[in-house]
Design a protein around this motif. Structure first.
Motif, PDB file in Angstrom:
ATOM      1  N   ALA A  34       0.838  -1.192   0.000  1.00  0.00           N
ATOM      2  CA  ALA A  34       0.000   0.000   0.000  1.00  0.00           C
ATOM      3  C   ALA A  34       0.871   1.239   0.000  1.00  0.00           C
ATOM      4  CB  ALA A  34      -0.932   0.011   1.210  1.00  0.00           C
ATOM      5  N   ILE A  35       0.424   2.247  -0.710  1.00  0.00           N
ATOM      6  CA  ILE A  35       1.195   3.476  -0.871  1.00  0.00           C
ATOM      7  C   ILE A  35       0.265   4.660  -0.663  1.00  0.00           C
ATOM      8  CG2 ILE A  35       2.468   4.924  -2.520  1.00  0.00           C
ATOM      9  CD1 ILE A  35       2.309   1.124  -2.853  1.00  0.00           C
ATOM     10  N   SER A  36       0.780   5.679   0.025  1.00  0.00           N
ATOM     11  CA  SER A  36       0.013   6.901   0.232  1.00  0.00           C
ATOM     12  C   SER A  36       0.932   8.106   0.110  1.00  0.00           C
ATOM     13  CB  SER A  36      -0.661   6.893   1.607  1.00  0.00           C
ATOM     14  OG  SER A  36      -1.368   8.096   1.830  1.00  0.00           O
ATOM     15  N   THR A  91      -8.768  20.470   4.481  1.00  0.00           N
ATOM     16  CA  THR A  91      -8.559  21.914   4.606  1.00  0.00           C
ATOM     17  C   THR A  91      -7.143  22.315   4.220  1.00  0.00           C
ATOM     18  OG1 THR A  91      -8.049  21.567   6.944  1.00  0.00           O
ATOM     19  CG2 THR A  91     -10.315  22.211   6.392  1.00  0.00           C
ATOM     20  N   GLU A  92      -6.157  21.590   4.746  1.00  0.00           N
ATOM     21  CA  GLU A  92      -4.762  21.971   4.511  1.00  0.00           C
ATOM     22  C   GLU A  92      -3.910  20.840   3.947  1.00  0.00           C
ATOM     23  OE1 GLU A  92      -3.395  25.007   7.738  1.00  0.00           O
ATOM     24  OE2 GLU A  92      -4.871  23.715   8.717  1.00  0.00           O
ATOM     25  N   HIS A  93      -4.543  19.704   3.657  1.00  0.00           N
ATOM     26  CA  HIS A  93      -3.820  18.571   3.081  1.00  0.00           C
ATOM     27  C   HIS A  93      -4.707  17.856   2.062  1.00  0.00           C
ATOM     28  CE1 HIS A  93      -1.628  19.181   6.896  1.00  0.00           C
ATOM     29  NE2 HIS A  93      -0.575  18.782   6.206  1.00  0.00           N
ATOM     30  N   SER A  94      -4.059  17.209   1.116  1.00  0.00           N
ATOM     31  CA  SER A  94      -4.726  16.311   0.170  1.00  0.00           C
ATOM     32  C   SER A  94      -3.955  15.002   0.183  1.00  0.00           C
ATOM     33  CB  SER A  94      -4.733  16.890  -1.240  1.00  0.00           C
ATOM     34  OG  SER A  94      -5.389  18.134  -1.282  1.00  0.00           O
ATOM     35  N   SER A  95      -4.642  13.906  -0.058  1.00  0.00           N
ATOM     36  CA  SER A  95      -3.980  12.604   0.023  1.00  0.00           C
ATOM     37  C   SER A  95      -4.473  11.684  -1.076  1.00  0.00           C
ATOM     38  CB  SER A  95      -4.223  11.968   1.389  1.00  0.00           C
ATOM     39  OG  SER A  95      -3.308  10.929   1.635  1.00  0.00           O
ATOM     40  N   PHE A  96      -3.545  10.927  -1.658  1.00  0.00           N
ATOM     41  CA  PHE A  96      -3.842   9.928  -2.682  1.00  0.00           C
ATOM     42  C   PHE A  96      -3.230   8.611  -2.206  1.00  0.00           C
ATOM     43  CE2 PHE A  96      -3.796  14.034  -4.604  1.00  0.00           C
ATOM     44  CZ  PHE A  96      -4.779  14.021  -5.584  1.00  0.00           C
ATOM     45  N   TYR A  97      -3.993   7.520  -2.307  1.00  0.00           N
ATOM     46  CA  TYR A  97      -3.494   6.258  -1.759  1.00  0.00           C
ATOM     47  C   TYR A  97      -4.060   5.084  -2.537  1.00  0.00           C
ATOM     48  CZ  TYR A  97      -7.984   7.015   0.601  1.00  0.00           C
ATOM     49  OH  TYR A  97      -9.299   7.310   0.856  1.00  0.00           O
ATOM     50  N   PHE A  98      -3.308   3.987  -2.570  1.00  0.00           N
ATOM     51  CA  PHE A  98      -3.776   2.786  -3.268  1.00  0.00           C
ATOM     52  C   PHE A  98      -3.130   1.554  -2.657  1.00  0.00           C
ATOM     53  CE2 PHE A  98       0.133   3.723  -5.598  1.00  0.00           C
ATOM     54  CZ  PHE A  98       0.681   2.453  -5.848  1.00  0.00           C
ATOM     55  N   ASP A  99      -3.683   0.387  -2.962  1.00  0.00           N
ATOM     56  CA  ASP A  99      -3.043  -0.865  -2.584  1.00  0.00           C
ATOM     57  C   ASP A  99      -3.030  -1.799  -3.781  1.00  0.00           C
ATOM     58  OD1 ASP A  99      -5.676  -1.678  -2.721  1.00  0.00           O
ATOM     59  OD2 ASP A  99      -5.823  -2.342  -0.646  1.00  0.00           O
ATOM     60  N   THR A 100      -2.188  -2.812  -3.718  1.00  0.00           N
ATOM     61  CA  THR A 100      -2.026  -3.744  -4.832  1.00  0.00           C
ATOM     62  C   THR A 100      -1.273  -4.970  -4.359  1.00  0.00           C
ATOM     63  OG1 THR A 100      -1.140  -4.005  -7.074  1.00  0.00           O
ATOM     64  CG2 THR A 100       0.148  -2.670  -5.559  1.00  0.00           C
ATOM     65  N   LEU A 101      -1.379  -6.073  -5.103  1.00  0.00           N
ATOM     66  CA  LEU A 101      -0.503  -7.208  -4.834  1.00  0.00           C
ATOM     67  C   LEU A 101       0.934  -6.789  -5.104  1.00  0.00           C
ATOM     68  CD1 LEU A 101      -2.499 -10.186  -6.395  1.00  0.00           C
ATOM     69  CD2 LEU A 101      -2.315  -9.539  -3.991  1.00  0.00           C
TER      70      LEU A 101
END
Length: 921
Positions: A34-36, A91-101
């Motif tokens: 998983a990555i964020s 408000t002050e942050h944005s986040s993108f995240y995913f998981d994978t084999l």
């Protein structure tokens, strides 16, 4: 970096040559990688003239980049490797995240990095995505929380960026051409999406050096720019925004009071956690607590403390109450009691022993917490990297090593009427304003001098007292020696009325356990009236237990008492020491439960309000609720229960309680850190001392309604006007392992294309999706859309058109992708459990499914690996085109005279249909 006692992960914190901060986590037991990535930018950075631009930017990053031009390229790639991607803008942050084999991690990181670095910002995609954002905005217009949030924004300092409209919509964006928006998006992206502004977390079973190599390969190319200086923010509230009463009329029936105190940012004090200590004292539910006092007066039913918005120069501290009708009419009395209890805390609540007690509990919670899923861990850590120093990244949320009584007193001093914003949320309030965007009726009043003085002079009631030292906090922390004979659950008792399973945890080595007690009652099967009364009863019991055993709950001995189809359940979890003792006492209390007429009336009113509010849910939620009720014979709809609730009486409740407890079957399962002797003693005590008065019965089978018919069933559902929604449910022919495998694979193959075609390309609505949807373990697949612009007929036409082409779509899938998808699902099914609670839940479900060898997951994995693409095609054709398809189409019917033209057999009376329909196991 401080790690917890049983944390087996390895960590590496590094800063790349471009300044990007990275936390690598090597977790040999993780199911997936998983990555964020969290960016120090949110809607506070929106231009004043284009509010919501950061939200649009978040959407646009998914719609193609220079290296991978196709929209949703990352989501499509991940769908074939068991993963998914998501994002949020705060408000002050944005986040993108995913998981994978893990075997797909390299290519996924390459796409993720390119997506963050080089988005296309295509003019065509911008024009299209504005429709999606507008649909999302319109979806939230009926959301009470979002409506209240807008009132909050309008009544604070308009010079503070919190006051901005964060979502955006077509009205805002239509002021600009697509090329103008493109230019603004590129500027915003260039300013904030650079290495020194991003924190990245990677959780994987790869060794740290391999993860490090991948991260450097794909992320050192992110440009390094000088960090944008932090905004100098004005105060969130000026003096005229404090000492206020905000009166808000909700959409759903609710009577709430939110007492908010304005504080500065308290993040710098994370090592002393002053608000955590105050929340614990104010939110106590035991004898002598503020809530206990209010309940005795019949003024409130629920209370929580400690929430509230927060940012780099502000923190709201909230006390949130659910009021009774009486409490709503006497809200000033409730408010006075709150200030009386605050006065009690100021006098007696800042003792060292209280701090030490919370510190001890936090340390136990940190040392023995359940490990979250990889994607949750990565997402949380990438955000915490912006808030905590490296050594406290893992423990920051738990750390309490600095007792600062002067700080606590200074915060308590700010909990005063002049620093308060009181929100009253009630249907009967008079208002004179309407919030922009959401049309929420509200009014603003200054706190009167007389009420202010009343609050300052509040008298502490004789029954108010602060909680005593917690008797449950001292627990055994060294686990028992495990007996290999119980590494898989064994049945210790198998009687007509009582079956008890016991297993020991061989893996996690923690002094914790999970206990499930599921009671079936014979009276449930024949009495919808009793099923309705059961809801009132379980609500009253849970209230009583919360008050009586609140100290146990906050010391890590959790319990949840709730109604289910066949009767009611008790689930306890947490530290195993004293858990059996607690469960025995709770069951004893349940079997001998007594209640007053007032307690009954409050519980009945809560259930009535919940049923009424259910009818006001979003259309798509109404459809899912109705589907669940129709398929499950022992479930009843809100419309069926409301007339019963209207006439329910405490006398009838006492009769119903006797019927409910007269004939019982108990299925129980204990799993974790207990010895065999402890388990046998517990089961004997439950059997002889507590169940002796009940007549034993066999368990009630969980069947579902068969939908097999010559034509599709249609079920119109009355919903609130505004948006149209449809839900097509395809019921699998059987619940065999093969039927489950085919259903799961079919849904996985179609979910990505369904979303891309109907959401991204056709822009039918914001809520578009599919899901594997089993009911009582019987498999099925659902396809759903909610749209603000398209008719029901049009939505159904698009779903049917998609499904008619679905077999061709499946047949065109490359062999490599097909094998990858099967391998992905298979590995997820057989992957190791990441926590004791996850493992115990899986084993408990297996017991309920009669899976005595506890190997259904492996059987399912084997079936999935063996299935051919052609077998899935034949299965889908049977679901769609079979001679007797088992299909149910649910759709909203805004008014009684609205005529929706659809083909199929209409279910005009759900109760009669369920009574006559065949049932399948």
């Amino acid at each position: 970096m401080i790690q917890s006692k049983h944390d087996q992960c390895r960590y590496q914190y590094l800063t790349l040559t471009n300044g990007l901060r990275v936390l690598l986590v090597e977790d040999s037991g993780s199911k997936k990688s998983a990555i964020s990535a969290t960016i120090a930018m949110g809607h506070f950075q929106d231009p004043t003239e284009c509010e919501g631009l950061s939200h649009l930017l978040e959407h646009m990053l998914f719609l193609g980049c220079q290296k991978f031009n196709r929209p949703n390229h990352l989501a499509d790639y991940l769908s074939s490797s068991g993963g998914h991607v998501n994002a949020w803008t705060g408000t002050e942050h944005s986040s993108f995240y995913f998981d994978t084999l893990t075997q797909a991690l390299g290519p996924a990181l390459e796409q993720f990095s390119a997506m963050l670095q080089q988005p296309n910002f295509s003019v065509t995609d911008i024009e299209s995505e504005i429709h999606s954002i507008d649909a999302e905005f319109r979806l939230k217009q009926k959301d009470d929380l979002r409506c209240l949030y807008q009132v909050h924004k309008e009544t604070c300092n308009h010079a503070h960026p919190f006051s901005k409209f964060s979502v955006g919509n077509s009205q805002v964006f239509s002021q600009f051409s697509a090329s103008e928006l493109q230019k603004m998006l590129r500027t915003m992206h260039s300013l904030h999406y650079h290495a020194t502004n991003i924190c990245l977390c990677v959780v994987s079973d790869l060794p740290l050096d391999q993860s490090s190599t991948l991260v450097k390969q794909y992320f050192e190319a992110i440009p390094q720019r000088e960090k944008v200086p932090a905004q100098e923010l004005p105060p969130l509230y000026l003096p005229e925004h404090l000492g206020l009463i905000l009166k808000v009329v909700p959409i759903k029936t609710a009577r709430r009071m939110i007492v908010t105190f304005a504080l500065p940012d308290i993040q710098p004090y994370y090592r002393s956690k002053p608000l955590y200590l105050l929340s614990h004292l104010i939110g106590d539910e035991g004898q002598g607590s503020l809530l206990s006092h209010l309940k005795k007066q019949g003024l409130a039913t629920n209370l929580s403390a400690g929430g509230g918005i927060h940012g780099s120069n502000f923190k709201d501290f909230n006390i949130n109450l659910q009021l009774t009708v009486k409490g709503a009419s006497q809200w000033s009395r409730v408010l006075t009691d709150i200030f009386a209890y605050l006065k009690l805390i100021k006098r007696k609540g800042i003792s060292r022993w209280r701090f030490d007690e919370r510190k001890q509990f936090n340390q136990l919670a940190f040392d023995f917490h359940d490990k979250p899923r990889s994607i949750e861990l990565a997402s949380g850590l990438s955000e915490q990297m912006h808030h905590y120093p490296q050594e406290h990244l893992l423990i920051g949320e738990y750390l309490m090593d600095s007792y600062e009584p002067e700080l606590i007193q200074s915060i308590l001093a700010q909990l005063n009427p002049d620093n308060m914003r009181l929100k009253l949320i009630m249907p009967e309030l008079e208002t004179d304003r309407e919030a922009r965007w959401y049309s929420t009726p509200y009014a603003v009043e200054k706190l009167s001098a007389s009420l202010r003085q009343q609050l300052l002079d509040a008298n502490i009631a004789p029954d108010m007292q602060l909680p005593e030292a917690n008797p449950y906090l001292c627990v055994r922390t060294e686990p028992h020696q495990m007996d290999p004979a119980f590494s898989l659950p064994q049945q210790l008792i198998s009687n007509t009325g009582f079956k008890f399973w016991f297993g020991q945890d061989p893996h996690f080595n923690q002094p914790k356990g999970e206990l499930y007690l599921s009671f079936d009652s014979a009276a449930i099967e024949d009495s919808p009236e009793l099923r309705c009364y059961k809801r009132i009863w379980t609500s009253m019991v849970q209230d009583k237990l919360n008050q009586q055993y609140y100290q146990a709950m906050i010391a890590g001995l959790n319990f949840h008492f709730y109604a289910h189809q066949g009767g009611f359940s008790l689930h306890t979890s947490g530290f195993s020491d004293r858990q059996f003792e607690l469960a025995e006492q709770i069951v004893y209390d349940v079997m001998r439960f007594e209640f007053s007429d007032n307690q009954f009336e409050h519980a009945r009113a809560r259930q009535w309000q919940a049923m009424q509010n259910n009818l006001l849910n979003k259309p798509i939620n109404r459809l899912f609720t109705r589907l669940s009720v129709l398929l499950q014979p022992l479930s009843d709809s809100p419309l069926d229960m409301l007339p019963i609730l209207d006439t329910a009486t405490p006398e009838k409740m006492r009769t119903m309680q006797y019927q409910l407890l007269k004939q019982l079957h108990l299925d129980a399962f204990a799993y974790g850190d207990w010895s065999e002797q402890q388990a046998r003693t517990f089961s004997a005590n439950i059997s002889t001392a507590l169940l002796a008065k009940a007549q034993p019965i066999a368990s009630i089978p969980r069947r579902i309604v068969s939908l097999e018919s010559a034509q599709r069933y249609l079920l119109p559902v009355r919903c609130q006007p505004g948006e149209n929604a449809v839900l097509l449910y395809l019921q699998s022919p059987d619940r065999s392992v093969g039927g489950i495998a085919r259903s799961i694979l079919t849904e996985q193959l179609l979910s990505g294309p369904f979303f891309n075609q109907l959401r991204t390309e056709k822009q039918l609505g914001y809520v578009v999706g599919s899901g594997y949807m089993p009911y009582n373990q019987h498999p099925g697949i659902g396809f759903y859309i909610q749209s603000p612009t398209h008719s029901v007929e049009n939505l159904v036409m698009h779903i049917d058109s998609f499904l008619l082409r679905a077999t061709e779509l499946i047949q065109s899938i490359p062999e490599q992708e097909w094998k990858g998808l099967k391998s992905s699902i298979s590995k997820q099914l057989t992957a190791s459990d990441t926590s004791l609670s996850m493992r115990s839940q899986r084993l408990w479900l297996a017991i309920g499914n009669q899976d005595r060898d506890f190997d259904q997951q492996h059987q399912l994995s084997t079936q999935i690996e063996r299935l051919s693409l052609n077998e899935v095609v034949l299965f889908l054709e049977q679901l769609i085109k079979g001679g007797k398809p088992a299909q149910l189409l649910l759709y909203n019917q805004p008014g009684p005279n609205d005529d929706v033209q659809l083909k199929g057999e209409i279910i005009s009376n759900m109760s009669k249909f369920k009574a006559s329909a065949p049932l399948v196991s």
